[in-house]
Design a protein around this motif. Structure first.
Motif, PDB file in Angstrom:
ATOM      1  N   ASP A  10       0.820  -1.221   0.000  1.00 55.31           N
ATOM      2  CA  ASP A  10       0.000   0.000   0.000  1.00 55.31           C
ATOM      3  C   ASP A  10       0.847   1.261   0.000  1.00 55.31           C
ATOM      4  OD1 ASP A  10      -2.322  -1.527   0.032  1.00 55.31           O
ATOM      5  OD2 ASP A  10      -2.374  -1.596   2.219  1.00 55.31           O
TER       6      ASP A  10
ATOM      7  N   SER B  58      -3.026   5.624   0.451  1.00 52.78           N
ATOM      8  CA  SER B  58      -4.215   6.285   1.009  1.00 52.78           C
ATOM      9  C   SER B  58      -3.956   7.774   1.216  1.00 52.78           C
ATOM     10  CB  SER B  58      -4.659   5.617   2.311  1.00 52.78           C
ATOM     11  OG  SER B  58      -3.657   5.682   3.290  1.00 52.78           O
TER      12      SER B  58
ATOM     13  N   THR C 197     -14.034   3.832  -2.398  1.00 56.12           N
ATOM     14  CA  THR C 197     -14.182   2.398  -2.204  1.00 56.12           C
ATOM     15  C   THR C 197     -12.780   1.817  -2.025  1.00 56.12           C
ATOM     16  OG1 THR C 197     -13.965   1.856  -4.549  1.00 56.12           O
ATOM     17  CG2 THR C 197     -16.194   2.377  -3.750  1.00 56.12           C
ATOM     18  N   GLU C 198     -12.704   0.536  -1.840  1.00 56.13           N
ATOM     19  CA  GLU C 198     -11.399  -0.118  -1.728  1.00 56.13           C
ATOM     20  C   GLU C 198     -10.560   0.131  -2.979  1.00 56.13           C
ATOM     21  OE1 GLU C 198      -9.888  -4.670  -1.446  1.00 56.13           O
ATOM     22  OE2 GLU C 198     -11.513  -4.124  -0.060  1.00 56.13           O
ATOM     23  N   GLN C 199     -11.222   0.160  -4.145  1.00 58.38           N
ATOM     24  CA  GLN C 199     -10.506   0.390  -5.408  1.00 58.38           C
ATOM     25  C   GLN C 199      -9.943   1.809  -5.508  1.00 58.38           C
ATOM     26  OE1 GLN C 199     -13.358  -0.772  -8.428  1.00 58.38           O
ATOM     27  NE2 GLN C 199     -12.182  -2.643  -8.793  1.00 58.38           N
ATOM     28  N   SER C 200     -10.524   2.734  -4.760  1.00 53.09           N
ATOM     29  CA  SER C 200     -10.050   4.122  -4.779  1.00 53.09           C
ATOM     30  C   SER C 200      -8.619   4.239  -4.292  1.00 53.09           C
ATOM     31  CB  SER C 200     -10.947   5.005  -3.917  1.00 53.09           C
ATOM     32  OG  SER C 200     -12.282   4.966  -4.374  1.00 53.09           O
ATOM     33  N   TYR C 201      -8.167   3.264  -3.521  1.00 50.93           N
ATOM     34  CA  TYR C 201      -6.835   3.306  -2.918  1.00 50.93           C
ATOM     35  C   TYR C 201      -5.867   2.297  -3.546  1.00 50.93           C
ATOM     36  CZ  TYR C 201      -9.303   6.171   0.413  1.00 50.93           C
ATOM     37  OH  TYR C 201     -10.059   7.169   0.992  1.00 50.93           O
ATOM     38  N   GLN C 202      -6.276   1.686  -4.655  1.00 52.88           N
ATOM     39  CA  GLN C 202      -5.417   0.750  -5.361  1.00 52.88           C
ATOM     40  C   GLN C 202      -4.854   1.437  -6.597  1.00 52.88           C
ATOM     41  OE1 GLN C 202      -7.912  -2.615  -6.183  1.00 52.88           O
ATOM     42  NE2 GLN C 202      -8.052  -3.213  -4.031  1.00 52.88           N
TER      43      GLN C 202
ATOM     44  N   ASP D  31     -10.303   2.712  -9.416  1.00 53.13           N
ATOM     45  CA  ASP D  31     -11.693   3.140  -9.579  1.00 53.13           C
ATOM     46  C   ASP D  31     -11.891   4.039 -10.806  1.00 53.13           C
ATOM     47  OD1 ASP D  31     -10.553   5.515  -8.743  1.00 53.13           O
ATOM     48  OD2 ASP D  31     -11.918   5.825  -7.059  1.00 53.13           O
TER      49      ASP D  31
END
Length: 109
Positions: free
Chosen positions: A20, A37, A67-72, A90
């Protein structure tokens, strides 16, 4: 009189995404670590951060639903010699992170 700069302008030498975090190696041989993040939550694009008009009023888009994808992070594209454009899972990709902004984000980690 011309003032000559004795130092080269700091540039990004290499990047790597590990778990991350974004790892950056700079041309001065220093390294930075930035959490994804922190990067996404501080996106500098006009929709996220807003932009000012001539009178100083700030305009920005509606808050984005994260969403979770926003931080990938799916990819990074160099922008000239001055920054990076991240491509988030995202679909968000309009933020350009300048070298100075990346250094600020890494100092806050």
């Amino acid at each position: 009189n011309t003032i000559l700069m004795s130092e080269k302008q700091l540039q990004i030498k290499q990047t790597e995404i590990v778990n991350d975090f974004l790892l950056i190696q700079w041309t001065d041989e220093t390294d930075s670590v930035i959490s994804l993040s922190r990067m996404r939550d501080n996106c500098p694009c006009a929709a996220c951060e807003g932009e000012k008009d001539a009178l100083g009023n700030i305009y920005k888009g509606p808050p984005q639903r994260m969403t979770e994808q926003s931080y990938q992070l799916k990819g990074l594209k160099p922008v000239g010699y001055y920054g990076l454009q991240p491509y988030w899972a995202d679909g968000h990709n309009t933020g350009i992170y300048t070298i100075s902004f990346l250094k600020i984000l890494s100092a806050e980690n």
